[in-house]
Design an enzyme around this catalytic site. Sequence first.
Site, short mmCIF file in Angstrom:
data_model
loop_
_atom_site.label_atom_id
_atom_site.label_comp_id
_atom_site.label_asym_id
_atom_site.label_seq_id
_atom_site.Cartn_x
_atom_site.Cartn_y
_atom_site.Cartn_z
N LYS A 127 46.17 -0.22 45.74
CA LYS A 127 46.22 -0.21 44.27
C LYS A 127 47.14 -1.32 43.76
O LYS A 127 48.19 -1.59 44.38
CB LYS A 127 46.72 1.18 43.82
CG LYS A 127 46.66 1.43 42.31
CD LYS A 127 47.06 2.87 42.01
CE LYS A 127 47.06 3.17 40.52
NZ LYS A 127 47.43 4.57 40.23
N SER B 219 44.19 7.03 37.25
CA SER B 219 44.26 5.58 37.17
C SER B 219 43.88 4.86 38.46
O SER B 219 43.58 3.67 38.42
CB SER B 219 45.66 5.15 36.74
OG SER B 219 46.61 5.55 37.72
N SER C 222 46.39 10.90 39.24
CA SER C 222 45.66 9.64 39.42
C SER C 222 45.12 9.36 40.81
O SER C 222 44.40 8.38 41.00
CB SER C 222 46.51 8.46 38.98
OG SER C 222 46.51 8.40 37.59
N1 GLN Z 1 46.05 10.56 33.42
C1 GLN Z 1 47.46 10.73 33.55
C2 GLN Z 1 48.18 9.76 32.65
O1 GLN Z 1 47.53 9.02 32.00
C3 GLN Z 1 47.89 10.53 34.98
C4 GLN Z 1 48.07 9.13 35.38
C5 GLN Z 1 48.60 8.97 36.76
O2 GLN Z 1 48.65 9.91 37.56
N2 GLN Z 1 49.09 7.76 37.05
O3 GLN Z 1 49.36 9.71 32.57
#
Ligand code: GLN
Length: 453
Positions: free
Chosen positions: A55, A130, A154
């Site tokens: 990532k 994400s 995410s």
């Molecule tokens: N969807 C969640 C957020 O927007 C989780 C994101 C993540 O785990 N990086 O914060």
Amino acid sequence: MITLKEALTLTSDDIKKLKDDLTSKIKQNKIGAYVEQLISTELSQSGTGIPIAIKDNINVKNWEITCSSNILKGYISPYNATVINNLEKAGLSAFGRTNMDEFAMGSTSESSCYGRTLNPLDNEKVPGGSSGGSAAAVAAGIAIAALGTDTGGSIRQPAAYCGVVGMKPTYGRVSRYGITAYSSSLDQCGPITQNVEDAAILYDIISGYDPLDSTSANISYEAVTPNLNSDRKLTIAVIDNFVSQASPAVQKAFQKSVDALEKAGHKIIHKNMLDTKKIVSTYYIVATAEASANLARFDGVRYGNRKGDSNLKDMYIQTKSQGFGPEVQKRIMLGSFVLSSGYYDAYYIKAQKVRHLIKDEYSAIFTEADLILSPVTPTTAPKFGSFKTSLEMYLSDIYTISVNLAGLPAISLPVDKDEDGMPVGLQFIANAYEEQTLFDGALSLEKAINYIK
Ligand code: GLN
């Protein structure tokens, strides 16, 4: 695509061939799982080991690393994150930067400055976020396995939308050194793989105490893979008021899995937890507060592409408003607001208290249960543009974020398909540092349910 377990038996010549094959497959593929696919550049590569997709918020020495944000475009990392060093020690290496929501803020991978990643199973649907690029790459057969990060789901959520396995370790298990912080008390790095055993293998490789991360757990580490045992009989809790909020397809998959687990000899017990709306409010206060502090360093002076130079204030304004996208700007403002004097007690302190309550609720369940089985998402992957507001997107996180607030380990695996053939994922949640039980339970469900891709 061969599994990680199989790849570990390859000779160096075989690995070289595998990488060439993978490179040509990635070039032909159109889903935009890798940043390089989206910007037509050569694939980022490092080392000679088994290729693992990374990532774009994890530092790999000499790679451009941007968190898929304009503010960091052109930034070359001077060092490896500890997880990358751990990969290399085990004969693996970083291979390809995967696309993500900007600064890991989002649930659809649409907010990347490079453009969106498509769900390989239906290109009109989101891959999740994400870590959408990492999950899509594994699902599309253009990565053996990948690393993602999970602040509020995410890893698990994109894994569920794409029909692969995603695992978030206990907070402190995996070093955060060299991983760009979104919300420091919630972030964990973890594996996205084709099956549960590969997730255990990759988890073992990246885990362990790291003196370079002050929040790393300084406790002895026992590898889970050699002790995997799907025959253990476990007590599994289901949270009834969580499940009832899911779509019919998710509820159907849930019941099917509960039946399969019971048939396999596990005991199911029923529990209830705090209203999910309160969990969402708590998460978005804590996460944005920490994000506003962490992202202050991207100011055009310490980090970030500097814009505007007529005076200092103008430079800050131009740098941040041109460098950050709308979702990131919104979260920095929300986080600064909840931390500001006058609102600190009303929002931030209250959220910390509710966070404690959530942790206590989980602890109470784990006095009776070994694991909790829960949906990962309320629905299967939605179409692009389905979320009309940020709040609608935030509400899709109801099942994943409380796990991060409590610092617990969890694993998402595909168990069923909806009427359109899109995967439904469920997650197991375990008590802190009980990764062995987590993987044993997940392996048992994987065998019992026999999901066909
Ligand atoms: N969807 C969640 C957020 O927007 C989780 C994101 C993540 O785990 N990086 O914060």
